[in-house]
Design a protein around this motif. Structure first.
Motif, mmCIF file in Angstrom:
data_model
loop_
_atom_site.group_PDB
_atom_site.id
_atom_site.type_symbol
_atom_site.label_atom_id
_atom_site.label_comp_id
_atom_site.label_asym_id
_atom_site.label_seq_id
_atom_site.Cartn_x
_atom_site.Cartn_y
_atom_site.Cartn_z
ATOM 1 N N THR A 1 5.595 -0.341 -0.961
ATOM 2 C CA THR A 1 4.701 0.372 -1.869
ATOM 3 C C THR A 1 4.825 -0.306 -3.222
ATOM 4 N N THR A 2 3.999 0.104 -4.151
ATOM 5 C CA THR A 2 4.131 -0.402 -5.515
ATOM 6 C C THR A 2 4.597 0.725 -6.430
ATOM 7 N N GLU A 3 5.358 1.650 -5.845
ATOM 8 C CA GLU A 3 5.937 2.772 -6.615
ATOM 9 C C GLU A 3 4.873 3.521 -7.404
ATOM 10 N N ARG A 4 3.712 3.676 -6.769
ATOM 11 C CA ARG A 4 2.571 4.391 -7.336
ATOM 12 C C ARG A 4 1.996 3.731 -8.589
ATOM 13 N N LEU A 5 2.278 2.443 -8.774
ATOM 14 C CA LEU A 5 1.741 1.689 -9.904
ATOM 15 C C LEU A 5 0.556 0.843 -9.449
ATOM 16 N N THR B 1 -2.974 -0.257 -5.864
ATOM 17 C CA THR B 1 -2.405 0.156 -4.575
ATOM 18 C C THR B 1 -1.615 1.439 -4.740
ATOM 19 N N GLY B 2 -0.923 1.578 -5.859
ATOM 20 C CA GLY B 2 -0.162 2.797 -6.125
ATOM 21 C C GLY B 2 -1.039 4.017 -6.304
ATOM 22 N N ARG B 3 -2.235 3.805 -6.827
ATOM 23 C CA ARG B 3 -3.196 4.899 -6.978
ATOM 24 C C ARG B 3 -3.982 5.135 -5.689
ATOM 25 N N ASP B 4 -3.630 4.374 -4.643
ATOM 26 C CA ASP B 4 -4.272 4.498 -3.335
ATOM 27 C C ASP B 4 -5.769 4.161 -3.388
ATOM 28 N N GLU B 5 -6.090 3.158 -4.227
ATOM 29 C CA GLU B 5 -7.470 2.705 -4.343
ATOM 30 C C GLU B 5 -7.774 1.548 -3.409
ATOM 31 N N CYS C 1 0.839 -1.194 0.000
ATOM 32 C CA CYS C 1 0.000 0.000 0.000
ATOM 33 C C CYS C 1 0.875 1.246 0.000
ATOM 34 N N GLU C 2 0.288 2.353 -0.376
ATOM 35 C CA GLU C 2 0.947 3.651 -0.249
ATOM 36 C C GLU C 2 0.709 4.210 1.153
#
Length: 160
Positions: free
Chosen positions: A134-138, A141-145, A101-102
């Motif tokens: 994190t998934t490096e905003r990918l 999870t990266g979009r924080d959804e 997660c972010e």
């Protein structure tokens, strides 16, 4: 004899003010969409442990279609899975969980999660690993959804 299993779980973020991770309530700007408390750590861990003995997955034993599990504390799932393992003559050796997660930040709560999981599994916190990435905003999870977790578990026959 030893057996290994792996598990994965994911939940989308929704309205709310906290998430449950590893049995620990963590304040957050949102909650998760789930039938139970949506604890991705414990759900992934239950799947890993059930996988050790080819007992299906968490949905088989605690189906979201069953109203008795609405809002359920996932620690009850974990304790019941431990009981199933022990009834079959096994014990938990160690478990390893990664949260993806972010936010929220996991590290400040990792020790509390380890202690909570250890208590429910009847092991020491030295046999429980909880970490995050994190998934490096990918991806979602990266979009924080949403939030995801994967777990690996090792069990051993008690009379071996």
């Amino acid at each position: 004899m030893i057996r290994i299993g792996q598990g994965f779980d994911v939940h989308a973020f929704s309205e709310g003010d906290h998430v449950m991770l590893g049995g620990v309530r963590i304040d957050h700007t949102r909650g998760v969409a789930a039938h139970s408390d949506g604890d991705v750590v414990l759900h992934a861990l239950c799947d890993a442990l059930l996988g050790c003995l080819a007992l299906g997955d968490i949905g088989v034993h605690f189906p979201p279609s069953d109203p008795q599990w609405a809002g359920a504390d996932s620690r009850a799932f974990l304790r019941q899975v431990r009981s199933m393992i022990e009834q079959r003559g096994y014990r938990v050796v160690n478990v390893d969980v990664t949260v993806m997660c972010e936010a929220p930040k996991v590290k400040p709560h990792a020790e509390a999660m380890r202690e909570c999981i250890a208590l429910d599994l009847g092991v020491t916190s030295a046999e429980v690993s909880v970490k995050a990435t994190t998934t490096e905003r990918l991806g979602f999870t990266g979009r924080d959804e949403g939030i995801a977790a994967m777990a690996v578990a090792l069990i051993q026959r008690t009379n071996a």
